[in-house]
Structures are given as C-alpha cells and as structure tokens.
Design a protein around this motif. Sequence first.
Motif, mmCIF file in Angstrom:
data_model
loop_
_atom_site.group_PDB
_atom_site.id
_atom_site.type_symbol
_atom_site.label_atom_id
_atom_site.label_comp_id
_atom_site.label_asym_id
_atom_site.label_seq_id
_atom_site.Cartn_x
_atom_site.Cartn_y
_atom_site.Cartn_z
ATOM 1 N N GLU A 28 0.828 -1.201 0.000
ATOM 2 C CA GLU A 28 0.000 0.000 0.000
ATOM 3 C C GLU A 28 0.862 1.251 0.000
ATOM 4 O O GLU A 28 1.857 1.353 0.712
ATOM 5 N N GLN A 29 0.471 2.215 -0.807
ATOM 6 C CA GLN A 29 1.125 3.512 -0.808
ATOM 7 C C GLN A 29 0.202 4.502 -0.120
ATOM 8 O O GLN A 29 -0.962 4.627 -0.479
ATOM 9 N N LEU A 30 0.723 5.199 0.875
ATOM 10 C CA LEU A 30 -0.072 6.181 1.601
ATOM 11 C C LEU A 30 0.281 7.565 1.074
ATOM 12 O O LEU A 30 1.414 8.022 1.218
ATOM 13 N N TRP A 31 -0.698 8.216 0.467
ATOM 14 C CA TRP A 31 -0.465 9.537 -0.102
ATOM 15 C C TRP A 31 -0.901 10.616 0.861
ATOM 16 O O TRP A 31 -1.919 10.488 1.514
ATOM 17 N N GLY A 32 -0.138 11.673 0.939
ATOM 18 C CA GLY A 32 -0.515 12.779 1.809
ATOM 19 C C GLY A 32 -0.211 14.108 1.174
ATOM 20 O O GLY A 32 0.489 14.924 1.760
ATOM 21 N N GLY A 33 -0.686 14.318 -0.068
ATOM 22 C CA GLY A 33 -0.400 15.575 -0.739
ATOM 23 C C GLY A 33 1.084 15.706 -0.995
ATOM 24 O O GLY A 33 1.656 14.985 -1.791
ATOM 25 N N ARG A 34 1.738 16.636 -0.288
ATOM 26 C CA ARG A 34 3.182 16.819 -0.461
ATOM 27 C C ARG A 34 3.967 15.660 0.135
ATOM 28 O O ARG A 34 5.128 15.446 -0.210
ATOM 29 N N LEU A 35 3.337 14.929 1.055
ATOM 30 C CA LEU A 35 4.011 13.837 1.764
ATOM 31 C C LEU A 35 3.476 12.499 1.269
ATOM 32 O O LEU A 35 2.274 12.271 1.239
ATOM 33 N N ARG A 36 4.383 11.594 0.877
ATOM 34 C CA ARG A 36 3.959 10.273 0.424
ATOM 35 C C ARG A 36 4.851 9.201 1.039
ATOM 36 O O ARG A 36 6.063 9.344 1.096
ATOM 37 N N LEU A 37 4.232 8.112 1.467
ATOM 38 C CA LEU A 37 4.962 6.959 1.981
ATOM 39 C C LEU A 37 4.685 5.753 1.102
ATOM 40 O O LEU A 37 3.525 5.473 0.776
ATOM 41 N N ASP A 38 5.730 5.060 0.712
ATOM 42 C CA ASP A 38 5.601 3.805 -0.016
ATOM 43 C C ASP A 38 5.907 2.687 0.965
ATOM 44 O O ASP A 38 7.061 2.437 1.310
ATOM 45 N N ALA A 39 4.852 2.007 1.466
ATOM 46 C CA ALA A 39 5.025 1.001 2.510
ATOM 47 C C ALA A 39 5.718 -0.245 2.006
ATOM 48 O O ALA A 39 6.262 -1.021 2.792
ATOM 49 N N ASP A 40 5.699 -0.473 0.699
ATOM 50 C CA ASP A 40 6.360 -1.651 0.149
ATOM 51 C C ASP A 40 7.868 -1.445 0.090
ATOM 52 O O ASP A 40 8.646 -2.304 0.478
ATOM 53 N N ALA A 41 8.271 -0.273 -0.392
ATOM 54 C CA ALA A 41 9.703 0.032 -0.520
ATOM 55 C C ALA A 41 10.273 0.651 0.742
ATOM 56 O O ALA A 41 11.473 0.839 0.858
#
Length: 227
Positions: A127-140
């Motif tokens: 899952e990739q969690l998007w937050g506008g300017r902030l993004r987290l790639d939970a897989d990588a």
Amino acid sequence: MPAAILVIEDDQAIQELIAEFLRAQQYDVDVAEDGLEGWEKFQAGTYDLVILDLMLPTLDGYTICRRIREKGDTPVVVLTALGEEKDQLRAFEEEADDYITKPFSFHVLMKRVEAVLRRTRGAQSGEQLWGGRLRLDADAYKVFVDGKPVETTTKEFDILNTLIANAGRIMTRDMLLDKVWGYDYFGDSRIVDAHIKNIRKKLGISVIRTVKGVGYALESELAGVGG
C-alpha cells in the motif's frame, strides 16, 4: 540470502555470545572490538544491520551512529549498559532504531533484530499512503516530500506511517509506542519526542502538530491526505 549483521562490542565474552547466537539463527555475522575497527569495517562492507555498544574505546557509539546516518539508513540497534533516560534520548537523537540495555535476554535481542530487519526489507503490504506533499511507499519503505526521497530510520518511517493512517486523530505517546515498537516498553515515553524532532527536521514541512501534554497528530488539511 541471510542478513549481514555487524556487531561492535568491546566486551569479548558478550561479543562472542551475540555472534554465536545470531549465527545459530542463520545470520551472516561480522564483529569488531572497538569503535574505530567497527567504523572501518562498516565502511568496507555491506551490512543489513549494526548492533552497537555505546561505551567503546577509540570511537564512541554515538559518533559511529551519527556517521552511519550520514552515509545512509542502515538500521542500528544500540546494546549498552547505559540505561538512563538521557542516554536513550541521545541515542535516538542520533537516529538509532532501537535501544536495549544490559543485562539483556538473547531472545529479546533476537525479536528486536527480526522486527527491525522486517521493516527495513519492506515486509509489509504494498500500500502507498499519499498525503499531498508527503507520500509513503510502505512496500519500498520510502518517504517522499514533493516527490523527492527523504531518508528515515525504520522507527521514523513507522511513526509517519501510523500518523498518516490516523490523519486528523490525536495519537498519544503510548499509542505510538504500542503501534510502532510493538512490544511492552518500560522506559520513558518521551523517546517518541526525539523521533518526532528528527522527522520534522528531515521532512522540512509542517505537518505534525504537537498536542501539549497528550501527543501528536498529522494535520489532514495540511498533509492533504486523500488528495
């Protein structure tokens, strides 16, 4: 392929026991008996994790941890006789991933090592969690601000992951400890503050709000979660 672990520990008896225990769990283990030797081995090799004592001859553990962070995000588990709050906070300010005090249980050490390696190797959903300017790639296990990568420790990533998943909700320090550390923590919950301080510095954007006397919240309207 087994994970490669560097153990930097000047007490030879403890060093040998740790190495023997880790090798029995099929890890590839290298050892160093003082700080300078440990730093030189780290620079020359490729390691998935470092187990680091703080009170070392020639070069102290705090300095080594800081240098490791300057080079990248190799996880560091501190293993030390220094058990005071100020020592733990300083280690986390140098971005250590975990902190274990002596005397310690080898089984607890093993669980901590496994947990850190799991996070580092991205053993979560894709899952990739998007937050506008902030993004987290939970897989990588990567963090991005405005599309640019930001290096974080595993604990910092997990804190951000938890805050984004609960955007707009106040997360107490104890809640963050429970979700991020994943085990009963008996030290001062203010270790969370040290991690938050590092996260804010690295992100360079104001998305984490302090709720005085309670904890922290990711501002959904600032982070743009869901946008």
